[in-house]
Design a protein around this motif. Structure first.
Motif, PDB file in Angstrom:
ATOM      1  N   ASP A 167      40.865 -20.770  12.761  1.00 23.96           N
ATOM      2  CA  ASP A 167      40.473 -22.080  12.240  1.00 23.96           C
ATOM      3  C   ASP A 167      40.917 -22.247  10.786  1.00 23.96           C
ATOM      4  N   TYR A 168      40.846 -21.154  10.028  1.00 25.77           N
ATOM      5  CA  TYR A 168      41.160 -21.219   8.601  1.00 25.77           C
ATOM      6  C   TYR A 168      41.995 -20.008   8.185  1.00 25.77           C
ATOM      7  N   ASP A 169      42.725 -20.186   7.092  1.00 28.25           N
ATOM      8  CA  ASP A 169      43.422 -19.043   6.478  1.00 28.25           C
ATOM      9  C   ASP A 169      42.440 -18.213   5.654  1.00 28.25           C
ATOM     10  N   LEU A 170      41.479 -18.891   5.021  1.00 27.61           N
ATOM     11  CA  LEU A 170      40.501 -18.208   4.170  1.00 27.61           C
ATOM     12  C   LEU A 170      39.140 -18.864   4.349  1.00 27.61           C
ATOM     13  N   PHE A 171      38.129 -18.046   4.572  1.00 33.09           N
ATOM     14  CA  PHE A 171      36.748 -18.533   4.630  1.00 33.09           C
ATOM     15  C   PHE A 171      35.968 -17.841   3.521  1.00 33.09           C
ATOM     16  N   VAL A 172      35.354 -18.631   2.661  1.00 34.63           N
ATOM     17  CA  VAL A 172      34.628 -18.102   1.503  1.00 34.63           C
ATOM     18  C   VAL A 172      33.126 -18.268   1.736  1.00 34.63           C
TER      19      VAL A 172
END
Length: 292
Positions: A27-32
């Motif tokens: 879904d995402y490249d980066l999840f913070v």
């Protein structure tokens, strides 16, 4: 993973998101996880380089818990920013006293409204919480409200305020949760408060006991004394501000006593029997700990 030298002009090979040669499936490249100073900066930077980024943060509240937080994190909401507002407010007492020596005739009582200061402090951190949200939105970062937990190396589960859970897949996970204040483990600690509550007290304490000699403890001692409270400061070393220059520590201790703050060096608290305002401050405010 082995490294190799690249020839001039040769682009490094980048694996697809699914780890193979096919189309990426995350879904995402980066999840913070966490929208404090580190999380906001990291997510904005990644988004600026074209990454698809999401960030999760707890609902806003001045006092943090496992289910309450806010965009901007500890420093903005319950750390340096609100603390400086209180420091500035407390500093005027000395200014009024000094002004008389410079010819200013201040007649009548000078009244102080603690609730007004707290109201303005809260308005400011609410404003900054909104500013951080706008900054993230303007950077193209997807904001998700809730508590994030890691399911595996590429999955984050977010528990939303209504209790429902959502899972998001991501190539990379950045943990930027910071920390919360903790109370010293002694009998009666439940009667005390942390630095979170100290910044949001409904009433100004008439007397406060502070455990700790770090700069946050010293600042709170100065704030409360400057606003009219009686303050006792307990710390284990011979001088406050351990780790700072010794000559400066001596001067600070002398100045604190000169302001009427009662210092108790070489001491510790072993039990709290009654406490309305005792503050534990053994850590920095941005991850600080206090007993009030």
């Amino acid at each position: 993973m082995a490294r190799k030298m690249l020839k001039d002009g040769e682009a490094p090979a980048v694996a697809d998101a699914d780890g193979g040669g096919g189309e990426g499936s995350y879904d995402y490249d980066l999840f913070v996880i966490g929208a404090g100073s580190g999380g906001v900066r990291g997510s904005r930077t990644a988004a600026g380089f074209g990454a698809k980024v999401a960030i999760c943060e707890l609902p806003f509240h001045p006092i943090s818990s496992e289910w309450l937080g806010g965009h901007g994190g500890t420093c903005v909401i319950r750390g340096c920013v609100p603390k400086k507002i209180l420091v500035y407010g407390a500093s005027f007492r000395g200014e009024f006293d000094d002004a008389k020596q410079f010819g200013w005739e201040i007649n009548g009582d000078i009244n102080y409204n603690w609730k007004k200061l707290l109201e303005n402090k809260t308005q400011e951190i609410v404003r900054l919480n909104g500013v951080y949200k706008r900054i993230l939105g303007g950077s193209g970062v997807t904001m998700i409200e809730g508590a994030g937990s890691i399911v595996d190396a590429h999955t984050v589960e977010v528990t939303q305020p209504d209790g429902s859970k959502q899972r998001h897949t991501t190539k990379h996970i950045l943990i930027a949760t910071g920390s919360r204040a903790t109370l010293v483990d002694i009998p009666g600690k439940e009667l005390a408060i942390t630095s979170d509550e100290a910044l949001s007290l409904e009433e100004l304490p008439k007397r406060a006991v502070i455990l700790g000699g770090g700069y946050i403890a010293v600042e709170f001692a100065s704030i409360w004394k400057g606003l009219g409270a009686e303050v006792d400061l307990f710390y284990r070393k011979e001088l406050p501000l351990r780790g700072f220059d010794d000559e400066m520590r001596t001067v600070v201790a002398s100045n604190l006593e000169g302001r009427g703050i009662r210092l108790h060096p070489g001491t510790n608290l072993t039990e709290v029997i009654y406490a309305k305002f005792i503050k534990f401050s053994s850590l920095s405010l941005c991850s600080g700990c206090s007993l009030s």
